[in-house]
Every structure is written in C-alpha cells, then in structure tokens.
Design a protein around this motif. Sequence first.
Motif, PDB file in Angstrom:
ATOM      1  N   SER A   1       0.827  -1.205   0.000  1.00  0.00           N
ATOM      2  CA  SER A   1       0.000   0.000   0.000  1.00  0.00           C
ATOM      3  C   SER A   1       0.860   1.254   0.000  1.00  0.00           C
ATOM      4  CB  SER A   1      -0.912   0.010   1.227  1.00  0.00           C
ATOM      5  OG  SER A   1      -1.764  -1.107   1.227  1.00  0.00           O
TER       6      SER A   1
ATOM      7  N   ALA B   1      -0.817  -4.667  -5.869  1.00  0.00           N
ATOM      8  CA  ALA B   1      -0.234  -3.852  -6.931  1.00  0.00           C
ATOM      9  C   ALA B   1      -1.241  -3.525  -8.030  1.00  0.00           C
ATOM     10  CB  ALA B   1       0.976  -4.573  -7.534  1.00  0.00           C
TER      11      ALA B   1
ATOM     12  N   SER C   1       1.193   4.328 -14.196  1.00  0.00           N
ATOM     13  CA  SER C   1       0.616   3.081 -13.686  1.00  0.00           C
ATOM     14  C   SER C   1       1.672   1.992 -13.525  1.00  0.00           C
ATOM     15  CB  SER C   1      -0.497   2.600 -14.615  1.00  0.00           C
ATOM     16  OG  SER C   1       0.008   2.414 -15.931  1.00  0.00           O
TER      17      SER C   1
ATOM     18  N   ALA D   1       3.939   6.106  -5.186  1.00  0.00           N
ATOM     19  CA  ALA D   1       3.959   6.325  -6.637  1.00  0.00           C
ATOM     20  C   ALA D   1       2.900   7.346  -7.051  1.00  0.00           C
ATOM     21  CB  ALA D   1       3.728   4.993  -7.356  1.00  0.00           C
ATOM     22  N   LEU D   2       1.724   7.273  -6.466  1.00  0.00           N
ATOM     23  CA  LEU D   2       0.683   8.255  -6.767  1.00  0.00           C
ATOM     24  C   LEU D   2       1.072   9.646  -6.276  1.00  0.00           C
ATOM     25  CD1 LEU D   2      -2.509   6.154  -5.897  1.00  0.00           C
ATOM     26  CD2 LEU D   2      -1.727   6.835  -8.173  1.00  0.00           C
TER      27      LEU D   2
ATOM     28  N   TRP E   1      -7.592   4.466  -4.382  1.00  0.00           N
ATOM     29  CA  TRP E   1      -6.780   3.279  -4.665  1.00  0.00           C
ATOM     30  C   TRP E   1      -6.642   2.403  -3.429  1.00  0.00           C
ATOM     31  CZ3 TRP E   1      -1.918   1.571  -2.972  1.00  0.00           C
ATOM     32  CH2 TRP E   1      -1.400   0.494  -3.700  1.00  0.00           C
TER      33      TRP E   1
ATOM     34  N   GLY F   1      -5.198  -2.526  -5.301  1.00  0.00           N
ATOM     35  CA  GLY F   1      -5.287  -1.874  -4.009  1.00  0.00           C
ATOM     36  C   GLY F   1      -5.546  -2.885  -2.909  1.00  0.00           C
TER      37      GLY F   1
ATOM     38  N   LEU G   1       3.360   2.573 -10.318  1.00  0.00           N
ATOM     39  CA  LEU G   1       2.457   2.224  -9.217  1.00  0.00           C
ATOM     40  C   LEU G   1       2.505   0.727  -8.938  1.00  0.00           C
ATOM     41  CD1 LEU G   1      -1.079   3.628  -8.637  1.00  0.00           C
ATOM     42  CD2 LEU G   1      -0.719   1.181  -8.518  1.00  0.00           C
ATOM     43  N   VAL G   2       2.402  -0.051  -9.998  1.00  0.00           N
ATOM     44  CA  VAL G   2       2.449  -1.512  -9.837  1.00  0.00           C
ATOM     45  C   VAL G   2       3.814  -1.950  -9.328  1.00  0.00           C
ATOM     46  CG1 VAL G   2       2.331  -3.693 -11.078  1.00  0.00           C
ATOM     47  CG2 VAL G   2       0.662  -1.908 -11.570  1.00  0.00           C
TER      48      VAL G   2
ATOM     49  N   SER H   1       4.361  -0.923  -5.623  1.00  0.00           N
ATOM     50  CA  SER H   1       3.594  -1.772  -4.714  1.00  0.00           C
ATOM     51  C   SER H   1       4.272  -3.118  -4.529  1.00  0.00           C
ATOM     52  CB  SER H   1       2.174  -1.968  -5.255  1.00  0.00           C
ATOM     53  OG  SER H   1       1.505  -0.742  -5.375  1.00  0.00           O
TER      54      SER H   1
ATOM     55  N   GLY I   1       2.373   1.832  -3.523  1.00  0.00           N
ATOM     56  CA  GLY I   1       1.437   2.428  -4.464  1.00  0.00           C
ATOM     57  C   GLY I   1       1.101   3.865  -4.128  1.00  0.00           C
TER      58      GLY I   1
ATOM     59  N   LYS J   1      -2.648  -5.268 -17.006  1.00  0.00           N
ATOM     60  CA  LYS J   1      -2.632  -5.523 -15.569  1.00  0.00           C
ATOM     61  C   LYS J   1      -2.844  -7.005 -15.267  1.00  0.00           C
ATOM     62  CE  LYS J   1      -3.769  -1.142 -13.413  1.00  0.00           C
ATOM     63  NZ  LYS J   1      -4.642  -0.451 -12.422  1.00  0.00           N
TER      64      LYS J   1
END
Length: 358
Positions: A124, A275, A137, A130-131, A204, A278, A140-141, A144, A127, A216
Amino acid sequence: MAHEVGERQAPRLKRPAQRPYPGVLRPIAGTAALLLAVVLVSLALGRYYVPFWHVVQALASHVVPLGTPVPSAEDSVVVLVRLPRIILALLVGGGLAVGGAALQAIFRNPLVSPEIIGVSAGASFGGALALLLGAGSLALVGGSFVFGLAALCLLFLIASGRGGAPMLMIVLGGVVVGSFFSALVSLTTYIADPFTTLPAIVFWLLGSVAAASYAKVLIAVVPILAGTGILLALRWRINVLSLGDEDAAALGLRPRTLRWVVLVSVALIVAGAVAVSGVISWVGLVIPHLARMWVGPDHRVLLPVSFLLGGAYLIAVDTIARTVTAGEIPLGVLTALIGAPVFFALLRHNRDRIWDSA
C-alpha cells in the motif's frame, strides 16, 4: 545395526501413494461450475446488458469462426471491458483466499489472514508513494510489488534468529512491519495535495478493479499464480505442518524452512494483488472458513476450493459494485460490509465445527 534402528525411528517423510477419490474431485468440480456460472452472469450484467447467448457467442467468436456475427458493441463490452476485469478479480480473490487458507494452517489459527504478515501495508505504501510522486501506472504496480517484498524482508529480519518462539516472532514482526508501513501511508496521505493527489490515493487504497486491463492481468498473473502454484504443490506438507512443529519434524519435515516458503509464496500473492487492485480485505479471512465448512480441513481439497470460491466471491462483489449505484463502490468497502457480519455469524454458529471438522 544402531544406524538402521535410528533410521527407523526418524524416517524421512515421503508422500504416500494415494488414489484419486470422488471426495477430492467433486467439491473442486462443483466450485469450478459455480465460478463459471458467476463469470457468465457477470459478463452479461452491467449498465449495458448483454444477453447470455450473445456473451457465449462473443467469447466463442474469438476461438472459432461463427456464422452469425456478434454486434461490435456487445463484443467490445464483453471482451475488452468486462472480461479483463473479471479475470483480474478472479486472480485477486482466488489468490487472497488460498493465501489465507495456507496461513491459517501454518499458524494453526483460524483468525489469521494475509494482512497479518505486513505485506499488504508495505505494498500500500509503495502504491501511495507512486501516486504522490505522480508516476505512471507501471511505477504504481512496480512500487507496490517492491515495497511488499521489502516488508517481507523486514519481517524476516525481525523474526530470524536462534531460539525463541518463531511463530510468535513472526506474528509480532508482522504487526510491527504492518504498523510501520501503515504510518508511512498515513504520512503520504497527509502531505498529498487534497485537491488532486489525495482523492486518487484514497480511492486506490480502498481497493478496486475498475481500471483493469489485459496489461494488468499479465502483471498479476505471474506473482499470483506462482505463489498459488507453490502452495498447491505443498498442500500435503501443509496438512502435516498444521498438526504442529513436533509432529512435522518427527515425519522428516523442516517446519521453519517450510513455514518461510509458505510465507514467501503468500507474500508474492499479496504483493501482486495489491499492486493491481489496491487493498481488499476480508477475502483471505472469510472465504477459507466457508471452504473449510464445506470440504473439511484437508488442504489437498481446501486450497483449490478456496482459490475458486475466492475468485467467484470477488467477481460477484465486483458485479454488485458496478451495477447497484451510478458511482462504483470500492471493493474494499463492500468486502468489509459483507465479510464482517458473515464472519461474526460463522463464529457464533459454527465455532466448534469450523476448525475441528474432520
């Protein structure tokens, strides 16, 4: 002679030859049929309703050529919009459920869930970070997944060492790691821009598969199926480990090594799931109980049934989330609203049978 006697007293563990029997195959086939029915219903339902026969035609048209063409709008809705979302929900729900079932076995505690090892909190934070940084994206993955595995490494450092109570140290280490990364998540949300970044982070963290895509799905497939495959390969040894460390060691297992293999496998599953979707709670706690009430504690059956049932459950919840209201309800909210009362009812009415059913 003494050497031969010693070997007889401490035999190496060998998996006994077992014949397939209907008691193993029937519940797995029944759960697979339930999953297939839920998938078809989910592909049909939504703001743009697609008849069931058209759903089957749209899926079949990408495998074999059909004489009757499927309307392009229906084909796009089924194959490009809903199918990747359903596959992602299947992977996430099934992975969390099978990970929860394995953890409950090795800790010999029906109240254990994947969140206890702290990997969810670590993923968490990755991610959310990253946000906060405005990364894409892919970052983000990747963030995570990396921080989820970093949480596992911290857990290993805390729990490793000679002597002591390894089970207790793992639980306490998971609490410490989870609290640490939860504090970092809180710090991230505190310094985030309340008008742009903060809403994205909060949504998220609540969990959703609304942004599902085949890309994804490919990202989630590798860690979730790898971890699930390892757990399924160890299902008989997990049966033995659930009896206790002394019995497992007497049969030739190395309980500590096996336990860490299971923990690493669950960490792969949880990091991959968080990842791409969420944090979705309660699936890894409630679904293993439902599966155990149905098929019993034998993990040769319990693990595959938990995976199929968890996937069906999360697909059904996601279908409710995207059809009941105009705005999608986050999956983490719905799973908590459904899971908490269901788990309470299970504890009240089946507390003597949930774990001791043989």
